[in-house]
Write an enzyme that holds these catalytic residues in place. Structure first.
Site, PDB file in Angstrom:
ATOM      1  N   CYS A 281      34.450  35.162  43.305  1.00 20.65           N
ATOM      2  CA  CYS A 281      34.361  35.746  42.730  1.00 20.65           C
ATOM      3  C   CYS A 281      34.708  37.136  42.998  1.00 20.65           C
ATOM      4  O   CYS A 281      34.947  37.998  43.424  1.00 20.65           O
ATOM      5  CB  CYS A 281      33.478  35.365  42.015  1.00 20.65           C
TER       6      CYS A 281
ATOM      7  N   HIS B 107      28.001  33.250  45.661  1.00 19.99           N
ATOM      8  CA  HIS B 107      26.392  32.843  43.922  1.00 19.99           C
ATOM      9  C   HIS B 107      27.646  31.970  42.571  1.00 19.99           C
ATOM     10  O   HIS B 107      26.794  32.168  41.653  1.00 19.99           O
ATOM     11  CB  HIS B 107      26.664  34.837  43.602  1.00 19.99           C
TER      12      HIS B 107
ATOM     13  N   HIS C  47      33.243  43.208  45.272  1.00 24.34           N
ATOM     14  CA  HIS C  47      32.450  44.173  45.110  1.00 24.34           C
ATOM     15  C   HIS C  47      32.249  44.986  45.808  1.00 24.34           C
ATOM     16  O   HIS C  47      31.976  45.814  46.318  1.00 24.34           O
ATOM     17  CB  HIS C  47      32.561  44.502  43.612  1.00 24.34           C
TER      18      HIS C  47
ATOM     19  N   CYS D 122      29.239  30.661  37.001  1.00 21.91           N
ATOM     20  CA  CYS D 122      29.400  32.392  36.547  1.00 21.91           C
ATOM     21  C   CYS D 122      31.218  32.606  36.567  1.00 21.91           C
ATOM     22  O   CYS D 122      31.360  32.951  35.333  1.00 21.91           O
ATOM     23  CB  CYS D 122      29.952  33.004  38.578  1.00 21.91           C
TER      24      CYS D 122
ATOM     25  N   SER E 212      33.721  39.618  41.705  1.00 24.33           N
ATOM     26  CA  SER E 212      32.111  40.284  41.931  1.00 24.33           C
ATOM     27  C   SER E 212      31.456  40.161  43.449  1.00 24.33           C
ATOM     28  O   SER E 212      31.142  41.543  43.998  1.00 24.33           O
ATOM     29  CB  SER E 212      31.163  40.159  41.531  1.00 24.33           C
TER      30      SER E 212
END
Ligand SMILES: [Zn+2]
Ligand SMILES: [Zn+2]
Length: 363
Positions: A38, A59, A43, A164, A40
């Site tokens: 993902c 996740h 990041h 997600c 995220s």
């Protein structure tokens, strides 16, 4: 167990042997079957969002329950589950008013005096869990409020992305936008989240779905998933194109990238009374706004996190949509990779060309 560990930001993840604790009273030990990569995660890996290190990212996962704590009633060993980072406490203001995605998790975190969920296999040094999941690992130890049982017929690699990206994209359409059949939608950014929003808009009966992305390959995928039109988001006249195609702007504009320019684009393509919904993780100093005339035209701006999900209800419904041939997860998943391919997968994500890479663990 093998896990991919983030030691330092901007460095490749290291595959290492970790120990995982035993389930506490409300915890569930899961054999990870698959985990999506993902944006995220990127990041945190790049250091744009801080996190205590070393830590195991990942996740967006699905797996099979191996063991449960003494108080767990919602799942049992052998159950197939999807995890979700929206761990909910069940009794805070947000939970009891049906806005569980806003819950900060309360007591779903491991107690300070309990042994850490993850540690180095040799030294026993603690390793941080990320978003209470840490799914780039052969096993996960999570709170029972961070996973939900799904139909065992559902393929687990496709179930993983529901955890997600698909929940975020589809939930935005169903829960945050509350799309009414016939309304028009523009989606800025056609990665996993944007593609899921497009597919959900089609399922919800949107009248027109305009995909905006600078990458031609992703615009083609968007059309497979239900976009009626697709434009190059980086074109200097991108706003005019969307306004012309929708004859005056769209009812819902969804920003699914996390960039200032794409958030601004989402606001500019609204028709009178339209709503812009910002999903992406923008750099922390970004701001999006409406002008005086926008406000006088009844335009609205909202944030949404994780599709404002009520995941114990939403995730099994999304699984059902897939099983009935409505939700097209096969097109959203670009490739399946082993855990050892995780760094390469993130390199591809940075280059911006694939929809979704999913790690598949040996079963
Ligand atoms: Zn994610
Ligand atoms: Zn809560």
């Amino acid at each position: 167990m093998k896990a991919a560990v983030l030691i330092q930001p901007k460095q490749p993840l290291e595959i290492d042997d970790l120990a995982i604790s035993k389930p506490g009273p409300h915890e569930v030990l899961i054999r990870t079957a698959a985990c999506g990569l993902c944006h995220s995660d990127l990041h945190f890996i790049e250091g744009a969002y801080p996190h205590p290190l070393p830590a195991v990212p990942g996740h967006e996962a699905a797996g099979v329950v191996e063991a449960v704590g003494s108080e767990v009633r919602t799942v049992k060993p052998g159950d197939h589950v999807v995890t979700c980072l929206s761990a909910f406490c069940g009794h805070c203001e947000f939970c009891v008013t049906g806005r569980m995605a806003l819950c900060l998790g309360g007591d779903t975190r491991r107690a300070a005096d309990a042994p850490p969920r993850l540690s180095r296999a040799g030294s026993g040094d603690p390793v941080m869990q990320m978003l209470n999941l840490s799914a780039f690992a052969e096993q996960m130890l999570v709170h029972e409020h961070a996973c939900v049982r799904i139909d065992p017929e559902m393929p687990l690699d496709r179930a993983a992305v529901i955890g997600c990206a698909v929940t975020t994209g589809a939930g935005t359409i169903f829960n945050a936008c509350k799309l009414v059949p016939g309304e028009t939608v523009a989606v800025v950014g056609c990665g996993g989240v944007g593609l899921a929003a497009i597919n959900a808009a089609k399922i919800a009966g949107a009248g027109q779905i305009i995909a905006c992305d600078p990458v031609a390959e992703k615009r083609e995928l968007a059309k497979v998933l239900g976009a009626t039109d697709a434009i190059d988001a980086s074109a200097p006249d991108a706003v005019e194109q969307v306004v012309a195609l929708s004859r005056g702007g769209v009812d819902h504009a969804i920003e699914a990238v996390g960039r200032q320019a794409s958030a601004d684009l989402a606001v500019k393509v609204l028709r009178r009374g339209g709503t812009a919904t910002i999903l992406g993780m923008m750099p922390l100093d970004c701001k999006v706004g409406l002008g005086a005339l926008d406000l006088l035209s009844g335009k609205k701006l909202q944030g949404a996190i994780m599709g404002m999900n009520r995941f114990p209800v939403d995730l099994p419904r999304l699984v059902d949509f897939y099983m009935r041939g409505l939700l097209d997860l096969d097109t959203i998943i670009a490739e399946r990779i082993p855990l050892s391919g995780v760094n390469e997968g993130f390199e591809k994500m940075k280059a911006g060309h694939s929809a979704r890479s999913v790690i598949v663990f040996d079963q």
